[in-house]
Each structure stands twice: as C-alpha cells, then as structure tokens.
Design an enzyme around this catalytic site. Structure first.
Site, short mmCIF file in Angstrom:
data_model
loop_
_atom_site.label_atom_id
_atom_site.label_comp_id
_atom_site.label_asym_id
_atom_site.label_seq_id
_atom_site.Cartn_x
_atom_site.Cartn_y
_atom_site.Cartn_z
N LYS A 37 0.79 -1.43 0.03
CA LYS A 37 0.00 0.57 -0.29
C LYS A 37 1.16 1.42 -0.28
O LYS A 37 0.52 2.46 -0.46
CB LYS A 37 -1.01 0.10 1.09
CG LYS A 37 -2.43 -0.46 0.74
CD LYS A 37 -2.97 -0.94 2.29
CE LYS A 37 -4.05 -1.53 2.44
NZ LYS A 37 -5.10 -0.75 3.09
N ASP A 47 -10.05 4.08 1.78
CA ASP A 47 -10.13 3.36 3.38
C ASP A 47 -11.10 4.49 4.24
O ASP A 47 -12.03 3.95 5.34
CB ASP A 47 -8.71 3.43 4.41
CG ASP A 47 -8.14 1.29 3.39
OD1 ASP A 47 -9.38 1.19 3.56
OD2 ASP A 47 -7.14 1.49 3.24
#
Ligand code: ATR
Length: 270
Positions: free
Chosen positions: A68, A104
C-alpha cells in the site's frame, strides 16, 4: 460484444483477501462483463508485475499488504486523500498511466454515518495503517478532537503530526481515563481478532451516548463490542468498513456505484 473489464487485488500473501468475493458478487448482481481476480506479487517484483497488468489491459486493481505504501511511488497521479493517508488501496489505469486513490477513510466514515454524527471527541486505539485512514476520515468529517493511543507510543506521536491541533496522544495505560469525555471509541488495533489476544479495557465509565466501533470484523461481535452493547452503548461492527471501501473502487473500474446488500454481508462473513 464489449471486452471483459479486468481488475484484481494485489498483495503478498493474497489468499486471505475478501475483495474477490465482494467484487464478484457485484459483477454478477449488476450483470457486468467483468472479472476480478487475485494476483500474488512479491515485493521484489512489484514494478515489473504491474507492467504486466498494464500490458494485459487491466482497468485497475486494489492493493493490500505489503504494497500500500510502495505503490504510491509507482503512480502517475495520487489523490489528496491517499497522499494524506500515505497509502494507496485502489489504482485505476488509463492509457498505461496509474492513478492512485485511498478509499479506506470513505469506508470508515460511510460505515459510521448512520450511527454517529461526527461531533464531539473521539478516542482512537492503535496507530497502524488502518488508524491513518480512520484519523483522516474523522478529521475530514469535522470531529471536535481526537485522543490517540497506541501500545508503542512513538507510532501514535508520528501519526498525530497529521493534525497537531486536533490529535492529542495519550498513554496506552491511560486509555480508560477519558471514557466519560468521549462520544466515539474506535479500535483500529488487531486486538480482539480471531487468534489474537482480547483488547483489555473496562468500559464502565463510558458515556452512555458514546458509539463504539471496532474495525476488526472476525469475529463480527468482538469482545469490545459485546461489552459496550451489554452496557447499552450503540455499537458499529467492522464489516461495513470493508464493504464500503470497495464501492468507489468498483465504480472506477466498472462504472456503477454498487450497493451493499444482506447476501453480500453473509458471503463475506462465511
Ligand atoms: P494495520 O495496518 O492493519 O493497522 P499494523 O500496522 O500491524 O496493522 O497495526 C496493528 C495495530 O495493532 C498497532 O497499533 C499495534 O500496536 P503497536 O504499534 O504497538 O505494534 C496494535 N497491536 C497489535 N498487537 C497488540 C497488542 N498485543 N497490544 C496492543 N496493541 C497491539
């Protein structure tokens, strides 16, 4: 006939990812000519294997552990949210260019929205990758103040630099001292997850109006949520964050903002 739209999730290891189940459910539901697969990419091969996805004309991909942060460097553009969080979980590919996003924080706030109005003070437990997205979401929604605590205090101090005036770091041993002051408690640690130790906290002093959210979703009712529910506090489980973060990614590749329905929750929790 139009070409099959391809997307995938990349990570190492990858077999535990729930993303294929979620996106495949929506592809079927909305009758889209698309596929969503999982592709294991070793950290040493990240750049080269992503070239392979570009050559294979993927529409994009999700990114999970451990890529990520590394993927940020490979993106041609990165949106402000992903820059602020310091991680990309969604890439859309156009004309060989990589556009990075982080959904997110959206997943976290969408999941809480129907139970919490983002006013007042919050206590956030944990300072890992998930905490970054949670803090960003809370700040963006205008929460009054955030107390942040983590077993390793240094990591919380580093995260608090996201917004010095809104985030106060407190000691891990003091986490139950502010419970009467807050109206939101969020666990972003891995404590309470199947196979991990429980989060040890006594919620007796928690404000009766406070909402408790655990981002752990296996089990769905974590010991923290059970304790909160028993004393009459409103609880929000973690499955919604996982499902909501997937929605904007699906929209970017397949052109429809999907809904979350009960069958989807059931198959993801199975
Ligand atoms: P993620 O990216 O999913 O948030 P992570 O970066 O590994 O995962 O972070 C896990 C979080 O759970 C951290 O806040 C970690 O605390 P440390 O920074 O001190 O490691 C927390 N955590 C994990 N095991 C813990 C334990 N036994 N007690 C307290 N906190 C724990």
């Amino acid at each position: 006939m139009s070409a099959t739209i391809k997307a995938c999730v990349i990570g190492y290891p990858i077999k535990h990812s729930k993303s294929p189940i979620i996106h495949s459910h929506w592809l079927e539901k909305y009758k889209i000519n698309g596929v969503y697969s999982q592709v294991e990419i070793h950290p040493d091969n990240l750049e080269q294997d992503i070239r392979g996805l570009i050559d294979a004309e993927y529409a994009g991909f999700n990114i999970t552990i451990p890529h990520k942060e590394a993927i940020l460097e490979l993106c041609d553009t990165v949106d402000d949210t992903a820059k602020a969080i310091g991680a990309v979980n969604t890439v859309s590919m156009q004309d060989g260019k990589l556009h990075g996003y982080n959904t997110d924080a959206f997943g976290f706030t969408e999941n809480l929205k129907s139970s919490y109005d983002f006013s007042g003070k919050a206590l956030v437990l944990g300072a890992g990758g998930a905490a970054r997205a949670v803090l960003h979401g809370l700040i963006e929604q205008g929460v009054e103040h955030i107390y942040l605590t983590n077993r390793t205090r240094d990591r919380a101090e580093t995260l608090s630099q996201m917004n010095d005036s809104k985030i106060t770091v407190i000691d891990w041993n003091d986490k139950d001292k502010l419970l009467s002051e807050i109206n939101l408690l969020v666990n972003t640690t891995s404590l309470g997850m199947i196979g991990n130790p429980d989060l040890e906290i006594d919620l007796a002093a928690l404000n009766s109006k406070a909402v408790v959210n655990d981002i752990v979703y296996a089990p769905l009712m974590t010991p923290l949520l059970s304790q909160a529910q028993k004393q009459g506090n409103r609880v929000v489980t973690g499955i919604g964050m996982l499902l909501h973060q997937a929605r904007p990614a699906f929209e970017k590749w397949y052109g429809i903002m999907p809904d979350i329905d009960e069958p989807l929750e059931d198959i993801v929790l199975k």
